[in-house]
Structures are given as structure tokens and as C-alpha cells.
Design a protein around this motif. Structure first.
Motif, PDB file in Angstrom:
ATOM      1  N   MET A   7     -39.685  68.353 -27.488  1.00 28.12           N
ATOM      2  CA  MET A   7     -38.459  69.007 -27.939  1.00 28.12           C
ATOM      3  C   MET A   7     -38.345  70.416 -27.355  1.00 28.12           C
ATOM      4  O   MET A   7     -37.473  71.183 -27.733  1.00 28.12           O
ATOM      5  CB  MET A   7     -38.438  69.053 -29.478  1.00 28.12           C
ATOM      6  N   ARG A   8     -39.281  70.741 -26.452  1.00 24.48           N
ATOM      7  CA  ARG A   8     -39.314  72.040 -25.769  1.00 24.48           C
ATOM      8  C   ARG A   8     -39.651  73.195 -26.711  1.00 24.48           C
ATOM      9  O   ARG A   8     -39.158  74.311 -26.546  1.00 24.48           O
ATOM     10  CB  ARG A   8     -38.004  72.304 -25.026  1.00 24.48           C
ATOM     11  N   LEU A   9     -40.489  72.891 -27.677  1.00 24.32           N
ATOM     12  CA  LEU A   9     -41.030  73.934 -28.543  1.00 24.32           C
ATOM     13  C   LEU A   9     -42.351  74.394 -27.942  1.00 24.32           C
ATOM     14  O   LEU A   9     -43.243  73.583 -27.678  1.00 24.32           O
ATOM     15  CB  LEU A   9     -41.235  73.402 -29.961  1.00 24.32           C
ATOM     16  N   ASP A  10     -42.471  75.701 -27.716  1.00 22.49           N
ATOM     17  CA  ASP A  10     -43.642  76.247 -27.037  1.00 22.49           C
ATOM     18  C   ASP A  10     -43.897  77.667 -27.545  1.00 22.49           C
ATOM     19  O   ASP A  10     -43.022  78.531 -27.411  1.00 22.49           O
ATOM     20  CB  ASP A  10     -43.414  76.247 -25.521  1.00 22.49           C
ATOM     21  N   PRO A  11     -45.056  77.912 -28.186  1.00 25.16           N
ATOM     22  CA  PRO A  11     -46.183  77.001 -28.332  1.00 25.16           C
ATOM     23  C   PRO A  11     -45.927  75.906 -29.375  1.00 25.16           C
ATOM     24  O   PRO A  11     -45.105  76.084 -30.273  1.00 25.16           O
ATOM     25  CB  PRO A  11     -47.307  77.927 -28.814  1.00 25.16           C
ATOM     26  N   ALA A  12     -46.645  74.798 -29.235  1.00 29.26           N
ATOM     27  CA  ALA A  12     -46.692  73.754 -30.257  1.00 29.26           C
ATOM     28  C   ALA A  12     -48.154  73.374 -30.388  1.00 29.26           C
ATOM     29  O   ALA A  12     -48.771  72.935 -29.414  1.00 29.26           O
ATOM     30  CB  ALA A  12     -45.846  72.553 -29.860  1.00 29.26           C
ATOM     31  N   GLU A  13     -48.707  73.587 -31.570  1.00 28.78           N
ATOM     32  CA  GLU A  13     -50.146  73.362 -31.719  1.00 28.78           C
ATOM     33  C   GLU A  13     -50.485  72.877 -33.115  1.00 28.78           C
ATOM     34  O   GLU A  13     -49.719  73.072 -34.067  1.00 28.78           O
ATOM     35  CB  GLU A  13     -50.926  74.635 -31.409  1.00 28.78           C
ATOM     36  N   SER A  14     -51.640  72.255 -33.210  1.00 26.93           N
ATOM     37  CA  SER A  14     -52.177  71.787 -34.486  1.00 26.93           C
ATOM     38  C   SER A  14     -53.344  72.679 -34.879  1.00 26.93           C
ATOM     39  O   SER A  14     -54.162  73.057 -34.037  1.00 26.93           O
ATOM     40  CB  SER A  14     -52.645  70.338 -34.362  1.00 26.93           C
ATOM     41  N   VAL A  15     -53.404  73.017 -36.167  1.00 24.07           N
ATOM     42  CA  VAL A  15     -54.495  73.831 -36.693  1.00 24.07           C
ATOM     43  C   VAL A  15     -55.180  73.042 -37.807  1.00 24.07           C
ATOM     44  O   VAL A  15     -54.531  72.640 -38.777  1.00 24.07           O
ATOM     45  CB  VAL A  15     -53.976  75.172 -37.244  1.00 24.07           C
TER      46      VAL A  15
END
Length: 342
Positions: A98-106
């Protein structure tokens, strides 16, 4: 032809919040800490993969570029279900698409303090705070809806915790207004419909349907029973109650803050006679703040605890010390209210 009404509604809600972030105008009149001049501000969305947060992520991804805002996403893996790490990784890939940046899991470790729901919430917000600091985010968007607000009000009512609990969740919360809730005026069905018409996959957390959790029982049994007995409109009425209660609570909190300096002596001790002269609602707020300042956890401090402390002022008969959460003790001594951690 314009977007579906549900899609238009979620985008408008997010657009308004982004505008508030950029202009510094919030309900809490908080000052948002933006990145240095010339660097576009970053707004993160907290995303679980459910319909509410996926709708929010889609709206942020659509609206942010139009306002020169960078959009990112954080998902918190609580590790409470088998395969949670894999689901988190799949969600991150979807968010990046979806062009989300950053996208991360914690990943977090959920403790036991306050019960499973409270412990998971504490771990989640701790991770979101750390992510916001790490990425220097201007704000973190949360997907709570009007239905969530209604549930929160009813939970506060059941605890008997006073006007502040009945005020539910704030649209702007956290240090410097970090957390924003764009969907508090939208119902859960609108968010789900927005995902459906945009073909956005969603994940329904089985914990949300687990009757061992209080909020789940309220969602699937309590609120439907209320609507059956009282008719439609209960959720909307509870959400209105939250806003009215918040206005009242804010006014009383401001009064209590002003009274704080009046009820203490030169040594900073609370004078019982001065406390007695305050209106009960203001006095109890002063007492609650004093107890929290000495180390009692706010989430474990209920109305019944403050009422016991209040009786040292209004119903003094030589009673002993009051034991409070967090190993805090309150006692009356020489016309002063002494509160300290044991």
C-alpha cells in the motif's frame, strides 16, 4: 463517479486529522513535535490487520501524499497465538504494497499485571511509543471506532470509576498529542464496508470473539442486549455521553489543578481542613493525583480507593491507614494527609 460513501467517510476523517497535525490544532491544544523544517512529517498507523486498522491504513496511504506527509505503519506481534509471527510478516508485506514506508512488525512480551487485556495493552503502547520515537513520527493513528468508544464507556460505568472513565477514549492522547483516533465518530460497520469495497483483506482476531475477555462479552452479548431492550441508537448515545463527560471532566481537572497549590502548606503537605473545604468532585481529583504521584498505578486505582482516602477527610474517626495499589499508604496525621509508598 466518486468513491463509495464508506471509503469517502474514512478518507475525510483521516484528512481532517492530518490537517490538524500539520497545523498544530488539536482538541487537546497539544504542540506536535514535527521533524526539522524541510523534512516531511511522518505519520504512522497502528495496524493489527483487522477491518478498523486496515481501513485506517488505506485512508492514510491515500490522503498522506496529497498533503506531503510520509505514511508508515507498525504492527505489534503480542505472541499470544500460534503463528502470530507469520501473520505479522504477511501483514507487513500487505502494508508495504500500500506504499506505507516504514512498515514493520514489533514483537513484544506480554506480562501479567492488571490481567491479560491490560497487560497486552501496556505492551502494545510501549512498542508504539518506542517506534514513534525511533522514527521521529509526528503522530500515531489508532483505529478505534464509535463502537469501541461505547464499549469503553460501559466498562467505565461497570467499574464505577467516575466521570473520567465515562469520558472514554480521547481523540487526541499521549505525550504531545502523539495518538490520534480519526474514527471515533464512525461506526465499525463503515470501516468494514470500506475494506470490502476496496477488496482489502482483513483478519478477525479470535480473541475478539473469546467470551473469557470482558470486552468481547460486552461486544457480543452486552451491547446487543441493550439495543434489544432500549432500541437502536445506544452506541451513538454512549458516544455522546463520552464527549459530554470529557468536557465536564476536563473542567473539573483544571479546577483541581488550580486547587492543588491552595490545599498544601509551606512544607508541601496536604492540609485536611483545606481539602474539606473543596467540592467533593474537586477534592477527589486532588486526592487521586496525589496518590498516583506517590506511585499508585492509575489503571489499578478505582473510585472505591479514593472514597476510602476521602473518608480520612470527611469522616475522620481516628481510623488507621488506608492501603492502596502500588504499596501506597494514606493516613491522617496531625491535621495533614500523609500519602507515601511503603
Amino acid at each position: 463517479m466518486g468513491p463509495h460513501p464508506a471509503v469517502a467517510a474514512i478518507r475525510l476523517a483521516v484528512r481532517r486529522v492530518l490537517h490538524d497535525i500539520l497545523t498544530g490544532r488539536t482538541e487537546a491544544s497539544a504542540t506536535t513535535s514535527l521533524p526539522p523544517s524541510g523534512e516531511p512529517p511522518l505519520v504512522l498507523v497502528a495496524c493489527s490487520g483487522g477491518a478498523d486498522s486496515m481501513a485506517l491504513a488505506s485512508a492514510l496511504a491515500f490522503e498522506a501524499p496529497k498533503l506531503s506527509v510520509r505514511a508508515g505503519a507498525i504492527t505489534v506481534d503480542h505472541g499470544l497465538q500460534a503463528g502470530s509471527g507469520l501473520r505479522a510478516a504477511e501483514l507487513v508485506a500487505r502494508l508495504r504494497s500500500m506504499r506505507l514506508d516504514p512498515a514493520e512488525s514489533v514483537a513484544v512480551t506480554v506480562g501479567r499485571d492488571g490481567g491479560p487485556e491490560a497487560a497486552a495493552r501496556d505492551a502494545r503502547y510501549g512498542a508504539l511509543d518506542a517506534a514513534a520515537e525511533r522514527h521521529r513520527a509526528a503522530a500515531v493513528l489508532l483505529g478505534h471506532t464509535r463502537d469501541d468508544q461505547a464499549e469503553t464507556v460501559l466498562l467505565g460505568l461497570a467499574r464505577g470509576s467516575g466521570t473520567r472513565s465515562l469520558s472514554g477514549m480521547a481523540a487526541v492522547a499521549g505525550a504531545a498529542g502523539r495518538y490520534r483516533r480519526p474514527f471515533l465518530q464512525l461506526d465499525r460497520q463503515t470501516a468494514r464496508k470500506a475494506c470490502l469495497v476496496q477488496s482489502i483483506p482483513v483478519w478477525d482476531d479470535p480473541h475478539n470473539a473469546d467470551p473469557s475477555y470482558t470486552r468481547s462479552r460486552l461486544r457480543h452479548e452486552g451491547l446487543p442486549a441493550l439495543e434489544k431492550a432500549l432500541g437502536k441508537g445506544v452506541v451513538e448515545a454512549l458516544a455522546r455521553t463520552a464527549q459530554l463527560s470529557r468536557d465536564d471532566a476536563d473542567a473539573l481537572d483544571a479546577w483541581a489543578a488550580d486547587a492543588e497549590g491552595v490545599v498544601r502548606d509551606e512544607a508541601g503537605q496536604l492540609v485536611c481542613a483545606r481539602l474539606y473545604a473543596l467540592p467533593a468532585a474537586v477534592r477527589r481529583r486532588v486526592l487521586r493525583r496525589a496518590v498516583i504521584d506517590e506511585g499508585s498505578p492509575a489503571g489499578s486505582l478505582f473510585a472505591r480507593h479514593i472514597e476510602e482516602v476521602d473518608r480520612l477527610i470527611t469522616g475522620w474517626r481516628g481510623q488507621g491507614a488506608i492501603n492502596l495499589p502500588g504499596r501506597v499508604e494514606a493516613r491522617r496525621q496531625g491535621g495533614r494527609l500523609v500519602i507515601r509508598q511503603g
